[in-house]
Motif scaffolding. Structure first.
Motif, short mmCIF file in Angstrom:
data_model
loop_
_atom_site.label_atom_id
_atom_site.label_comp_id
_atom_site.label_asym_id
_atom_site.label_seq_id
_atom_site.Cartn_x
_atom_site.Cartn_y
_atom_site.Cartn_z
N VAL A 63 0.84 -1.21 0.00
CA VAL A 63 0.00 0.00 0.00
C VAL A 63 0.87 1.25 0.00
O VAL A 63 0.61 2.20 -0.75
CB VAL A 63 -0.97 0.01 1.21
CG1 VAL A 63 -1.69 1.34 1.32
CG2 VAL A 63 -1.97 -1.12 1.10
N LEU A 64 1.91 1.26 0.80
CA LEU A 64 2.79 2.43 0.86
C LEU A 64 3.55 2.62 -0.45
O LEU A 64 3.71 3.76 -0.92
CB LEU A 64 3.74 2.31 2.04
CG LEU A 64 3.05 2.35 3.41
CD1 LEU A 64 4.06 2.13 4.53
CD2 LEU A 64 2.28 3.63 3.62
N ASP A 65 4.01 1.53 -1.07
CA ASP A 65 4.66 1.64 -2.39
C ASP A 65 3.67 2.17 -3.42
O ASP A 65 4.02 3.03 -4.24
CB ASP A 65 5.19 0.27 -2.84
CG ASP A 65 6.46 -0.15 -2.14
OD1 ASP A 65 7.16 0.73 -1.56
OD2 ASP A 65 6.77 -1.35 -2.17
N LEU A 66 2.46 1.67 -3.38
CA LEU A 66 1.44 2.11 -4.34
C LEU A 66 1.08 3.58 -4.10
O LEU A 66 0.88 4.33 -5.05
CB LEU A 66 0.20 1.22 -4.23
CG LEU A 66 -0.85 1.39 -5.30
CD1 LEU A 66 -0.26 1.17 -6.69
CD2 LEU A 66 -2.00 0.42 -5.07
N HIS A 67 1.03 3.99 -2.86
CA HIS A 67 0.74 5.40 -2.55
C HIS A 67 1.83 6.30 -3.13
O HIS A 67 1.54 7.35 -3.72
CB HIS A 67 0.59 5.60 -1.04
CG HIS A 67 0.21 6.99 -0.68
ND1 HIS A 67 1.07 7.84 -0.01
CD2 HIS A 67 -0.92 7.70 -0.92
CE1 HIS A 67 0.47 9.00 0.15
NE2 HIS A 67 -0.73 8.95 -0.38
#
Length: 105
Positions: A63-67
């Motif tokens: 999720v953090l990479d995608l954000h």
């Protein structure tokens, strides 16, 4: 939420390096979390944990990479995905600004 999730999933294909380490189901789940959070403020619920088998903590790195990818999408050299999802067919979901911070974890 569907089109926003698809948009985020396709962004992960353009900026693929951070996402190669994740299973496709993890990227799909992370896309849903971020899309749902962006549109409604509600990211994930217990029924989705039971359905997918993934908890917040398991999905957090993706999720953090995608954000990060989402935040940089407007400046990315490749704009075809953003252009595709600007159309009325996809309800212009790429025109919705990403949240500056993602602090659910």
């Amino acid at each position: 939420t569907l089109f926003r999730s698809l948009y985020l999933g396709e962004l992960s294909l353009i900026d693929a390096d951070p996402f190669l380490k994740y299973l496709p189901s993890v990227v799909a789940s992370a896309s849903f979390i971020l899309a749902n959070y962006t549109l409604s403020g509600v990211p994930w619920c217990e029924s989705l944990v039971q359905l997918t088998g993934y908890t917040y903590q398991e999905l957090k790195p993706c999720v953090l990479d995608l954000h990060r990818t989402f935040l940089g999408a407007a400046a990315h050299q490749q704009q075809s995905v953003r252009e595709k999802y600007k159309t009325s067919k996809y309800h212009g979901v790429s025109l919705i600004d990403p949240p500056e911070t993602f602090t659910l974890f």
